[in-house]
Design a protein around this motif. Structure first.
Motif, mmCIF file in Angstrom:
data_model
loop_
_atom_site.group_PDB
_atom_site.id
_atom_site.type_symbol
_atom_site.label_atom_id
_atom_site.label_comp_id
_atom_site.label_asym_id
_atom_site.label_seq_id
_atom_site.Cartn_x
_atom_site.Cartn_y
_atom_site.Cartn_z
ATOM 1 N N LEU A 18 41.253 -8.030 17.168
ATOM 2 C CA LEU A 18 40.607 -6.878 17.335
ATOM 3 C C LEU A 18 40.628 -5.743 16.677
ATOM 4 O O LEU A 18 40.770 -4.576 16.926
ATOM 5 C CB LEU A 18 41.211 -6.714 18.771
ATOM 6 C CG LEU A 18 41.431 -7.512 19.969
ATOM 7 C CD1 LEU A 18 42.255 -7.450 21.028
ATOM 8 C CD2 LEU A 18 39.745 -7.652 20.718
ATOM 9 N N ASN B 206 37.710 -2.508 23.029
ATOM 10 C CA ASN B 206 38.713 -3.221 21.963
ATOM 11 C C ASN B 206 39.332 -2.220 21.224
ATOM 12 O O ASN B 206 39.938 -2.515 20.175
ATOM 13 C CB ASN B 206 37.603 -3.610 20.551
ATOM 14 C CG ASN B 206 36.934 -2.508 20.060
ATOM 15 O OD1 ASN B 206 36.616 -1.539 20.630
ATOM 16 N ND2 ASN B 206 36.259 -2.826 18.865
ATOM 17 N N ASP C 83 35.820 -7.228 20.469
ATOM 18 C CA ASP C 83 34.894 -6.513 19.583
ATOM 19 C C ASP C 83 33.352 -6.849 19.198
ATOM 20 O O ASP C 83 32.687 -6.348 18.644
ATOM 21 C CB ASP C 83 35.814 -5.963 18.451
ATOM 22 C CG ASP C 83 36.132 -7.172 17.583
ATOM 23 O OD1 ASP C 83 35.732 -8.263 18.118
ATOM 24 O OD2 ASP C 83 36.513 -6.911 16.461
#
Length: 85
Positions: free
Chosen positions: A67, A44, A19
């Protein structure tokens, strides 16, 4: 990150679960500098991850641990459930 090899393999298909765009960029830069050729997709999102592993083949899946509302261990469980290597 330690990458040790003598000759990079042919072009890899990478799926990156992360992410943080800066982390992804650094990783891809390092692979490029080491001589690896690759195509990659980064996400993500859990739903997109599931769709991608069902629709495409990846040589390597790299995942950050955190994530957002899921994590790398969740990704492994999804892979097991979907019968992916």
């Amino acid at each position: 990150m330690v990458i040790s090899h003598t000759t990079p393999p042919s072009k890899l298909r990478l799926l990156i679960l992360d992410d943080n765009p800066d982390d992804i960029a650094l990783f891809l830069l390092r692979l490029t500098r080491e001589g690896w050729e690759f195509d990659h997709i980064a996400t993500n999102q859990r739903a997109e991850f599931v769709r991608l592993i069902k629709e495409q083949h990846f040589d390597v899946i790299l995942s950050d641990y955190s994530l957002g509302d899921w994590n790398g261990l969740d990704a492994i469980e999804i892979l097991k459930h979907e019968a992916c290597d």
